[in-house]
Structures are given as structure tokens and as C-alpha cells.
Write a protein that holds these residues in place. Structure first.
Motif, PDB file in Angstrom:
ATOM      1  N   ASN A 159       0.685  -1.111   0.049  1.00 63.00           N
ATOM      2  CA  ASN A 159       0.374   0.083   0.000  1.00 63.00           C
ATOM      3  C   ASN A 159       0.723   1.560   0.398  1.00 63.00           C
ATOM      4  N   LYS A 160       2.017   1.067  -0.160  1.00 64.56           N
ATOM      5  CA  LYS A 160       3.127   1.970  -0.555  1.00 64.56           C
ATOM      6  C   LYS A 160       2.509   3.168  -1.070  1.00 64.56           C
ATOM      7  N   GLU A 161       2.252   2.721  -2.533  1.00 68.52           N
ATOM      8  CA  GLU A 161       1.162   3.066  -3.811  1.00 68.52           C
ATOM      9  C   GLU A 161       0.576   4.370  -3.481  1.00 68.52           C
ATOM     10  N   ASN A 162      -0.410   3.813  -2.724  1.00 64.46           N
ATOM     11  CA  ASN A 162      -1.595   4.389  -1.708  1.00 64.46           C
ATOM     12  C   ASN A 162      -0.808   5.464  -1.226  1.00 64.46           C
ATOM     13  N   LYS A 163       0.044   5.135  -0.415  1.00 69.62           N
ATOM     14  CA  LYS A 163       0.140   6.858   0.333  1.00 69.62           C
ATOM     15  C   LYS A 163       0.957   7.769  -0.653  1.00 69.62           C
ATOM     16  N   ASP A 164       1.565   7.050  -1.142  1.00 65.36           N
ATOM     17  CA  ASP A 164       2.531   8.128  -2.377  1.00 65.36           C
ATOM     18  C   ASP A 164       2.023   8.823  -3.906  1.00 65.36           C
ATOM     19  N   LYS A 165       0.513   8.326  -3.337  1.00 68.89           N
ATOM     20  CA  LYS A 165       0.149   8.661  -4.435  1.00 68.89           C
ATOM     21  C   LYS A 165       0.459   8.145  -6.153  1.00 68.89           C
ATOM     22  N   MET A 166       1.121   6.645  -6.493  1.00 64.59           N
ATOM     23  CA  MET A 166       1.386   6.325  -7.162  1.00 64.59           C
ATOM     24  C   MET A 166       0.681   5.343  -7.960  1.00 64.59           C
ATOM     25  N   MET A 167      -0.427   5.149  -7.841  1.00 66.05           N
ATOM     26  CA  MET A 167      -1.359   3.504  -7.777  1.00 66.05           C
ATOM     27  C   MET A 167      -1.347   4.168  -8.615  1.00 66.05           C
ATOM     28  N   SER A 168      -2.277   5.073  -9.353  1.00 67.43           N
ATOM     29  CA  SER A 168      -2.612   5.633 -11.002  1.00 67.43           C
ATOM     30  C   SER A 168      -1.493   5.148 -11.921  1.00 67.43           C
ATOM     31  N   LEU A 169      -0.676   5.732 -11.566  1.00 66.84           N
ATOM     32  CA  LEU A 169       0.723   5.401 -12.295  1.00 66.84           C
ATOM     33  C   LEU A 169       0.629   3.845 -12.717  1.00 66.84           C
ATOM     34  N   ILE A 170       0.780   3.258 -11.349  1.00 72.78           N
ATOM     35  CA  ILE A 170       1.365   2.219 -12.063  1.00 72.78           C
ATOM     36  C   ILE A 170       0.180   0.978 -12.470  1.00 72.78           C
ATOM     37  N   LYS A 171      -0.831   1.807 -12.065  1.00 73.26           N
ATOM     38  CA  LYS A 171      -2.627   0.720 -12.883  1.00 73.26           C
ATOM     39  C   LYS A 171      -2.981   0.740 -14.136  1.00 73.26           C
ATOM     40  N   THR A 172      -1.975   2.371 -14.845  1.00 72.73           N
ATOM     41  CA  THR A 172      -2.718   2.451 -15.957  1.00 72.73           C
ATOM     42  C   THR A 172      -0.803   1.622 -17.269  1.00 72.73           C
ATOM     43  N   SER A 173       0.039   1.194 -16.460  1.00 75.40           N
ATOM     44  CA  SER A 173       0.845   1.049 -16.784  1.00 75.40           C
ATOM     45  C   SER A 173       0.809  -1.069 -17.425  1.00 75.40           C
ATOM     46  N   LYS A 174       1.381  -1.104 -18.182  1.00 73.94           N
ATOM     47  CA  LYS A 174       1.373  -2.334 -18.881  1.00 73.94           C
ATOM     48  C   LYS A 174       1.338  -3.689 -17.883  1.00 73.94           C
ATOM     49  N   ASN A 175       2.676  -3.043 -16.667  1.00 69.54           N
ATOM     50  CA  ASN A 175       2.726  -4.482 -16.076  1.00 69.54           C
ATOM     51  C   ASN A 175       2.233  -4.218 -14.860  1.00 69.54           C
ATOM     52  N   GLY A 176       1.551  -3.413 -14.635  1.00 59.42           N
ATOM     53  CA  GLY A 176       1.543  -2.456 -13.201  1.00 59.42           C
ATOM     54  C   GLY A 176       0.222  -3.016 -12.452  1.00 59.42           C
ATOM     55  N   LYS A 177      -0.526  -3.932 -13.556  1.00 59.24           N
ATOM     56  CA  LYS A 177      -1.701  -4.746 -13.307  1.00 59.24           C
ATOM     57  C   LYS A 177      -1.607  -6.172 -11.935  1.00 59.24           C
ATOM     58  N   ARG A 178      -0.761  -6.647 -12.786  1.00 55.12           N
ATOM     59  CA  ARG A 178      -0.688  -7.985 -12.274  1.00 55.12           C
ATOM     60  C   ARG A 178       1.271  -8.126 -12.200  1.00 55.12           C
ATOM     61  N   LYS A 179       2.177  -7.643 -13.006  1.00 57.92           N
ATOM     62  CA  LYS A 179       3.481  -8.654 -12.512  1.00 57.92           C
ATOM     63  C   LYS A 179       4.121  -7.517 -11.728  1.00 57.92           C
TER      64      LYS A 179
END
Lengths: 288, 394
Positions: free
Chosen positions: B199-219
């Protein structure tokens, strides 16, 4: 290249955030104008597939994005409204990390990073930690991240928020330079951000797209609705039923810039601009 | 994938606080244990000699090496002869000779225990002390009964072993005690470290960038899991490495094939058929298994909670509350899930490491219980992460 939204709807409990949005997006810069809470961010998040629509579909070149999955994300570049990046990472290191997440090969990532750092004027900050960047640099790095994979669809959600006028102008030029062969959607409630560069304007209100066309067409629709007149100060109250875009109070008289569907006697017709267009649609006291 | 895993590991330790805490966690238990080990031998009332603790241990080690050997009738006879010689020739023993006699006594004691089956069967349930019978012969004096739980071990004790060696156990003993002392502190650190893994990405508000990247959802979800497991293995290995190097520099390690039980007799503790090397291995593996279990559970909570504070809190409640309650729940929750508890710094746990190794660690049920938790939780971690909603980014 086409992106089709078909009756796209998102409902949170009883609140309808996006209501049956249907439209076709083509290469060029599309400005998404709307007041806060109008559903812009929700719509964009559905387009970039980070929230699922309650109903409706999105087609990319005729194919449902739900079926394209990662293949669709390869063509997406997204800059969220509240952009977050790891503060302890160095600029270049972070770009490499994002390139990995975007599935870029290292050799291609290097080329892209060099190119984009030059483009966003952050070459000198390459080895600096992200937490040391100014607000403008931070946003420019966000754009670099967004463009790393050379996306065909670029979604920018209020990218100029918090920038000073100079940074805002730089940003505007940067966005304009990338929008020739890409579908670029720029969401904002700051009209000056999109003036002169938007190929199309989409106005969103209460979850619906109420207007979507080329700026000149939308402005043409506004002709005959923008007035200017000067009235004695004690007579201003009679004009407050109209949307007052601007007022300049003098010692005895006040200059008024008004929007009205009906003709205002004694007033001069003005050529409408995007600011008039925006305020015309959000005249009902909505915050902006 | 390798780059993603590597970056996830780097992300964990980019935070200065995490690094500082890691250094403290790696060094403080070792220093504290070493100092307390020295203080155990500091007083002449304890050791019977006027030496500082370090000199005492070095001298003790010297005689353990001098009288090392495989336990045979001949070896025991030689030691007994040496013991009598020392006892009769010198009525005014110096400090070194006192230590030498102590080592001889314990070696002879252990030799008899191994070789004298009748004696062992008759006295299995008891601790012993050294004494003389009415004819002046050396004998073992039974004292108090051993706890029942240890009886199984002793019953199946040394008969299966063909060769049992006695020798220098000083460093092995100290090093295993040091590893044991890491348990709780290390567990706390792991809980803290992994509570923000997902959940670090949630704190850093990085989740949007991650979840819109090819490998962010699964890998990335899998990369985080693998990075977490890797760290959960590498950190205990680092601890083991540091401990090993430290004691190698201070005392030097003796032959790993020396019986671990030999040194246990010093404290009249439980018998074990394991060698020092094996016991060191068991202690190390217990630390790694405990580390993995805590890592998996903490990452599970981290993937469930959007805030790292919440996952940290629930991890602490999960691990600490049963301990605080000190009930059967505590026993089940901690001891079955996390063998790190076995390696805490309490004095009895140290001596039980070998017995736990034989009845718990190598027990099929124990392994199943530990691995089932991991196997059950892993898919949930992946699913929770994949479906994690973006909530605090606007």
C-alpha cells in the motif's frame, strides 16, 4: 485511430458520476472542461481502465478495451490529477522504473528517457532526487513519465494545477507539440490552458457531456450572448440577473461584461471567447 | 521481472528510517547478546577463577580443543586418567587448571552418558551432578526430573549415532544464542517493513501511474511478493552471516561435527543427538522460516489495507496480542505460525532450539501448518493487490 465511448456510466451508490457518455475521440487535443465534481476525473479513469464502468463500453479502434487488457495499456499515457512519485528516487532512476512498469526494453527506454528529459527540459535534474524538484519540474517529469511509452492516447487530468503563469505557458506549448498524432484529452477548469491549442472542446456537467465540438463551432453558438455596457453604479443591481463575467467599478459608472440569452438593451455585443463559453455553461453558481 | 523485483527491494530500503532500523536490528541484538554472554562469566563466584569473562572463555575453548575426540571407551579412560593426575598431583590448582578440570569433568560426564547404556536408561529422566560414592569413585548424582516433553528425545537419543565427537563448542554455543536473541526484534522489524509493501503506492499517490502501466496490474503484484520473500530470506541470512563472522573473529569456530549436547550438559539441559553444525543450521532455518511466515502475513495485511498504518496495526495485534494474552491462543497463534518465537531471547528457548528442531521443525504437521498458511495467503495477496481501488488520489 479512434476511441469510442459507448453509453459510459459510473454510479457510486445513489450518485451518478458519469451518465451515459457517448462520443468518438480522434487524434488531436480534446479539452475536457468542467467544474469540480462534474465527473471529469471519473470519466478519465474509466478511459485509462483504472475504474470499471457501471455500464457501457470503450472501444479502441473497434476493439473492446476489456478484451485488449495490457495491449491497450501499452498505448496509454496517463497523468493523474494528483500526481505522485517516489520522492527518494532520482529523476532518471524513476523514469527507468516506470519504463520497466510500462514494459519497455532497456535500450528503448534509454532513448526515450534521453529524448523526453530534453523535451521537458529536465536534463540537468537527471540525477537529482524527485523531492528536490520544484512544482513545475515535478509536473514536467509527470509528462515525461506519461510519454515514456510513446502512447497513442494521452490523458492529462488537470496537469497545470498549482503552476505559475510561466510554467503554465511552457506546459501548454509542450502539450500542443505532442498532440498532432495522438489522441490527447486534457481535463481542466482553467480555460486559458486550452485556448488556442484545443482541437475540440468537450464540456462536462453533472456527469454528462453537454457540448462537444471544435472551439470555433462552440464559440459561434455563443455569438449574440456576450454583451458589454457601462452603467451608473447604482444601476448595477438591475444587471445581476445576468451572468457577470467581469465588472470594473469606476467612481460613478461600472463596466459590465455579461452573458445573456436575451438581448440586453443598450449593450454592445462582444465576440465570445472560451472564458465566456465556460461561464455560460457553469453560470448556476457552481464552484470553479 | 528481475528489474521489477530489484526495484521493489530498493524501494524498501530507500527510506533512511528503514535502513537505520535495519542496521540497529542487525547489530544491537548481537552486541547485547555478546555483552550478556560475557557478563555471565564475569564473576569469579560463577566461574570459580579470577579471570575476566573473555579470558575465561578463551581458556575454556583451549581445553575443549585440547581434549577433543570421538567418544570411545579409550578416550574416556584417557580423560579420566588426566583428571586424576591433575587432581592428585596438584592440590593448589591455578585458574587455568580449574578450567581444565572443569572441561575434563564435563567431557567424562558426557562420555559416560553416551557409552553407558544401562546408566542412561536408568537415569534418563534426570539431571545430574558430579560426585563421589563411598569408595571414592566418580559417579553421577541424580537430581531433579527432566520435563516430560524432553523425554522422547532422550529415549531416542544417541543409540542411533555411530560417531559422537566432543570438542570446542564455545563459538557454536555463543553464536546460536545470538541467533536466538534476534527473534522478537527481527520479527518486529519485518512486520514494520512489510506492512507498507502493497500500500506504499497509495500513500505516495503512485497507484494511478502503476495501474495504467502494462506491468503494473499483474506483474508488479507478483514482483512485490517475490521481492518480499527474497528479503525475508536474505535478511535472516545476513543476520546468520554477521553472527558467524563476528564469532569467527572473536573465538573462531571449532569442528561442526562436535556434539551440541556436550555443551548443553554444562547447564544440565536437554540432551540432543545434533552436532553443533546441525544445531546452528536448525537455528538458522527456524529464523528463515519465521521470517518468511511473518513476511507473508504482513504482506497479506498490507494488500488488504489501503493504509500502511492500518496494516502495521493489525499485524502487531495479530502477532503481539496472543503473546500478551499468554493463553493457549497465544501458544497456537505464534508458535504454530511463527517459529521465530522459538528463537526469542529467553534463556530456556535457547536451550530448546535443538529439541524444537527435532519435534517441531522437522515434524510434517509443523511444516504443513506453516506452508499451508503461505499457500493460502499468496493468491489472496495477488488478488487484493490486483483489485486494490485508488481512493486517495483525488
Amino acid at each position: 485511430m479512434e476511441l469510442n465511448l459507448n453509453k459510459l456510466t459510473k454510479q457510486y451508490g445513489s450518485k451518478l458520476a458519469v451518465d451515459r457518455v457517448t462520443l468518438t475521440l480522434q487524434p488531436g487535443l480534446t479539452a475536457l472542461l468542467g467544474a469540480n465534481g462534474s465527473g471529469k476525473t471519473t470519466l478519465l479513469r474509466m478511459i485509462v481502465d483504472i475504474i470499471k464502468p457501471t455500464s457501457g463500453e470503450i472501444f479502441y479502434d473497434g476493439k473492446n478495451i476489456m478484451k485488449l487488457k495490457e495491449q491497450y495499456l501499452c498505448d496509454i499515457g496517463y497523468m493523474p490529477q494528483h500526481l505522485g512519485m517516489y520522492p527518494n528516487f532520482k529523476v532518471e532512476e524513476f523514469l527507468y522504473y516506470m519504463a520497466t512498469l510500462k514494459g519497455l526494453k532497456k535500450s528503448y527506454a534509454k532513448i526515450q528517457i534521453d529524448k523526453l528529459l530534453h523535451k521537458v527540459n529536465l536534463e540537468e535534474k537527471r540525477h537529482h532526487k524527485i523531492k528536490t524538484l520544484s512544482g513545475g519540474m515535478y509536473q514536467r517529469l509527470g509528462i515525461a513519465v506519461c510519454l515514456l511509452n510513446d502512447p497513442k492516447i494521452v490523458i492529462l487530468d488537470e496537469p497545470t494545477a498549482g503552476l505559475d503563469p510561466k510554467e503554465r505557458m511552457n506546459f501548454k506549448n509542450l502539450i500542443s507539440s505532442i498532440s498532432q498524432d495522438k489522441i490527447v484529452i486534457l481535463s481542466t477548469h482553467i480555460v486559458s490552458d486550452i485556448s488556442e491549442i484545443a482541437d475540440r472542446i468537450m464540456i462536462m456537467k453533472d456527469g454528462s457531456i453537454i457540448s462537444y465540438d471544435r472551439p470555433e463551432v462552440l464559440l459561434k453558438e455563443m455569438e449574440g450572448k456576450v454583451y458589454a455596457l457601462t452603467v451608473p453604479n447604482d444601476n448595477v443591481v438591475n444587471y445581476e440577473k445576468y451572468t457577470i463575467v467581469n465588472r470594473k467599478v469606476g467612481r460613478e459608472e461600472t463596466y459590465l461584461h455579461l452573458l445573456s440569452d436575451e438581448k440586453i438593451e443598450g449593450a454592445t455585443l462582444l465576440t465570445p471567447d472560451l472564458n465566456d463559453l465556460y461561464l455560460y455553461h457553469f453560470k448556476d453558481g457552481e464552484e470553479f | 521481472m528481475i528489474l521489477l523485483i530489484w526495484t521493489e527491494i530498493k524501494k524498501l530500503f530507500k527510506n533512511k528510517l528503514n535502513l537505520i532500523l535495519l542496521l540497529l536490528v542487525l547489530l544491537v541484538p548481537l552486541v547485547v547478546t555478546f555483552v550478556s554472554q560475557l557478563s555471565e562469566y564475569h564473576s569469579s563466584e560463577v566461574t570459580g577463577v579470577e579471570m575476566n569473562a573473555f579470558e575465561y572463555l578463551k581458556t575454556y575453548q583451549k581445553y575443549q580443543q585440547q581434549y577433543r575426540g570421538e567418544v570411545t571407551e579409550e578416550w574416556v579412560s584417557n580423560l579420566e586418567a588426566q583428571y586424576h593426575k591433575l587432581e592428585t598431583s596438584n592440590h593448589d590448582l591455578n585458574d587455568e587448571q580449574v578450567i581444565e578440570m572443569d572441561v575434563l569433568r564435563k567431557s567424562i560426564d558426557f562420555g559416560h552418558y553416551i557409552l553407558d547404556e544401562t546408566w542412561r536408561k536408568e537415569n534418563n529422566g534426570y539431571d545430574h551432578s558430579w560426585g563421589y560414592d563411598e569408595n571414592g569413585n566418580l559417579i553421577y548424582l541424580p537430581q531433579e526430573a527432566r520435563p516430560g516433553v524432553e523425554m522422547d528425545l532422550i529415549t531416542h537419543s544417541f543409540e542411533a549415532e555411530n560417531h559422537i565427537y566432543v570438542g570446542d563448542t564455545t563459538s557454536w554455543k555463543q553464536a546460536i544464542a545470538a541467533i536466538s536473541s534476534y527473534g522478537v526484534v527481527f520479527a518486529f522489524y519485518l512486520i514494520y517493513l512489510f506492512s507498507s509493501m502493497y500500500n506504499k503506492e497509495n500513500k505516495d499517490k503512485m497507484m494511478s501511474l502503476i495501474k495504467t502501466s502494462k506491468n503494473g496490474k499483474r506483474k508488479l503484484g507478483i514482483a512485490k511478493l517475490l521481492a518480499g520473500l527474497l528479503v525475508a530470506i536474505l535478511l535472516p541470512l545476513a543476520i546468520i552471516g554477521i553472527v558467524f563472522v563476528f564469532y569467527q573473529c572473536i573465538f573462531g569456530f571449532g569442528n561442526p561435527n562436535v556434539s551440541f549436547a556436550f555443551q548443553l550438559f554444562e547447564n544440565s539441559d536437554v540432551a540432543s543427538t545434533f552436532t553443533c553444525g546441525e544445531t546452528f543450521g536448525i537455528a538458522s532455518l527456524l529464523l528463515i522460516i519465521g521470517s518468511l511466515t511473518i513476511a507473508i502475513l504482513s504482506m497479506f495485511f498490507s494488500s488488504m489495507m489501503k493504509s500502511s498504518y492500518r496494516s502495521l496495526a493489525i499485524s502487531f495485534v495479530f502477532f503481539i496480542l496472543p503473546l500478551a494474552l499468554n493463553t493457549k491462543i497465544g501458544t497456537f497463534a505464534i508458535k504454530l505460525l511463527s517459529p521465530v518465537e522459538y528463537l526469542n531471547s529467553s534463556f530456556y528457548s535457547f536451550s530448546l532450539v535443538s529439541s524444537i528442531g527435532s519435534y517441531a521443525f522437522f515434524n510434517v504437521h509443523f511444516i504443513l501448518q506453516t506452508s499451508i498458511w503461505i499457500l493460502i495467503l499468496v493468491p489472496f495477496i495477488y488478488l487484493f493487490y490486483k483489485n486494490m481501488q485508488i481512493t486517495n488520489e483525488g
